[in-house]
Scaffold this motif. Structure first.
Motif, short mmCIF file in Angstrom:
data_model
loop_
_atom_site.label_atom_id
_atom_site.label_comp_id
_atom_site.label_asym_id
_atom_site.label_seq_id
_atom_site.Cartn_x
_atom_site.Cartn_y
_atom_site.Cartn_z
N ALA A 64 0.82 -1.23 0.00
CA ALA A 64 0.00 0.00 0.00
C ALA A 64 0.84 1.27 0.00
O ALA A 64 0.69 2.14 0.86
CB ALA A 64 -0.95 0.00 1.20
N ASP A 74 0.73 3.87 -1.89
CA ASP A 74 0.03 5.10 -2.30
C ASP A 74 -1.06 5.54 -1.33
O ASP A 74 -1.80 6.48 -1.60
CB ASP A 74 -0.59 4.90 -3.70
CG ASP A 74 0.46 4.55 -4.74
OD1 ASP A 74 1.57 5.12 -4.67
OD2 ASP A 74 0.18 3.70 -5.59
N THR A 75 -1.17 4.86 -0.19
CA THR A 75 -2.25 5.19 0.75
C THR A 75 -1.73 5.63 2.11
O THR A 75 -2.49 5.71 3.07
CB THR A 75 -3.17 3.97 0.95
OG1 THR A 75 -2.40 2.91 1.54
CG2 THR A 75 -3.75 3.50 -0.36
#
Length: 314
Positions: free
Chosen positions: A162, A164-165
């Motif tokens: 993850a 990009d979060t």
């Protein structure tokens, strides 16, 4: 007989203090009391006892961040596990092409050896310096975390989960055999970090606690991930082989990932009353009689001690 039993246990405690002065002093400093190793009662006593007496060969496997991946995959094949992109002992041999993407640089034998590489932004010299330093350093000696002693040191590059979060949520699940007792849910690791503590009643129902986690302040509105039941089932399956282990899982918003297994929480310490009081839920549910110490072949004084401790605890 009871007097002789207690005398033997007191003698074992004194022997531990003399034989292992540094971990004894570290425990005294953190828990503000000397560890009762001969007859472990509190959670911190049991961590100290584990370090000295419970030398389960599996501890080396699950403490090794590379070997543990295979160990977990064999038991929970449906659980996602981050891919290893490269492993070795010389950081100068990491291909540049692998560093041009999202990745995490790690050492298999230590704690806190995580270096994040976002979208290829890295300093090659810094990566190599980190790797060389990690390879030159052992882990666990200061607090006598025995499970780390036998690990063959390696470096590795792992896919980032993850990226990009702001990073995945973390679920630190405290298991005692197949029973889950405590959970710390960490969100916003790389942004606005929050951590909620949860406990579980006899029916397995999650109860939000007012206790503040060590890593971050709580959030009164943050719910548990929708995959919490699956996470707990995985934790129970992995935890059932040990008297106590912390199972760390990650949630990326879509699926669960394996994090790590932790045998020595905070280098062998439960914070505050959790580790120092006999009525702590973590203390009450940790039964050292379920450890490998009571199953493997022993001889000499250790065998006498085991029988004395077993008599006292049953």
């Amino acid at each position: 007989m009871k007097y002789l039993n207690r005398t033997l246990l007191a003698g074992i405690t004194l022997w531990c203090w003399i034989r292992y002065p540094l971990p004894t002093l570290h425990t005294l400093r953190r828990a503000r009391r000397l560890p009762c190793a001969g007859l472990p009662v509190t959670g911190n006593d049991k961590f100290f006892w584990r370090k000295i007496f419970d030398h389960d060969p599996r501890f080396v496997i699950v403490s090794d961040k590379l070997a543990c991946k295979e160990w977990v995959a064999a038991r929970v094949p449906e659980l996602s596990i981050a891919s290893v992109l490269w492993k070795g002992t010389d950081p100068s041999r990491i291909p540049d092409a692998l560093l041009r993407h999202n990745a995490v640089f790690k050492a298999n034998h230590g704690c806190g050896t995580n270096h994040l590489i976002h979208q290829g932004h890295y300093d090659r010299r810094h990566v190599e310096q980190l790797g060389s330093r990690w390879m030159s350093q052992g882990h666990g000696r200061r607090h006598h975390e025995w499970g780390y002693f036998g690990i063959t040191r390696q470096l590795f590059l792992e896919e980032m989960i993850a990226p990009d979060t702001g990073g995945p949520d973390e679920l630190k699940i405290y298991t005692f055999g197949s029973r889950v007792v405590r959970l710390v849910h960490i969100s916003g690791r790389f942004q606005n970090m929050r951590a909620n503590v949860w406990y579980f009643d006899q029916a397995g129902q999650a109860i939000r606690s007012g206790e503040r986690a060590a890593v971050a302040p709580p959030s009164s509105t943050q719910p548990l991930p929708p995959a919490i039941d699956e996470a707990l089932a995985i934790a129970r399956k992995l935890g059932q082989e040990f008297d106590h282990v912390r199972v760390d899982l990650l949630w990326d918003g879509e699926r669960l990932w394996f994090g790590e297994l932790t045998l020595y929480n905070q280098a062998g310490h439960f914070p505050g009353r959790l580790g120092t009081h006999k009525d702590s839920p973590l203390t009450q549910h940790w039964t050292v009689l379920d450890s490998s110490f009571f199953r493997r072949q022993l001889s000499g004084w250790r065998n006498w001690y085991r029988h004395a401790l077993q008599r006292e605890l049953t």
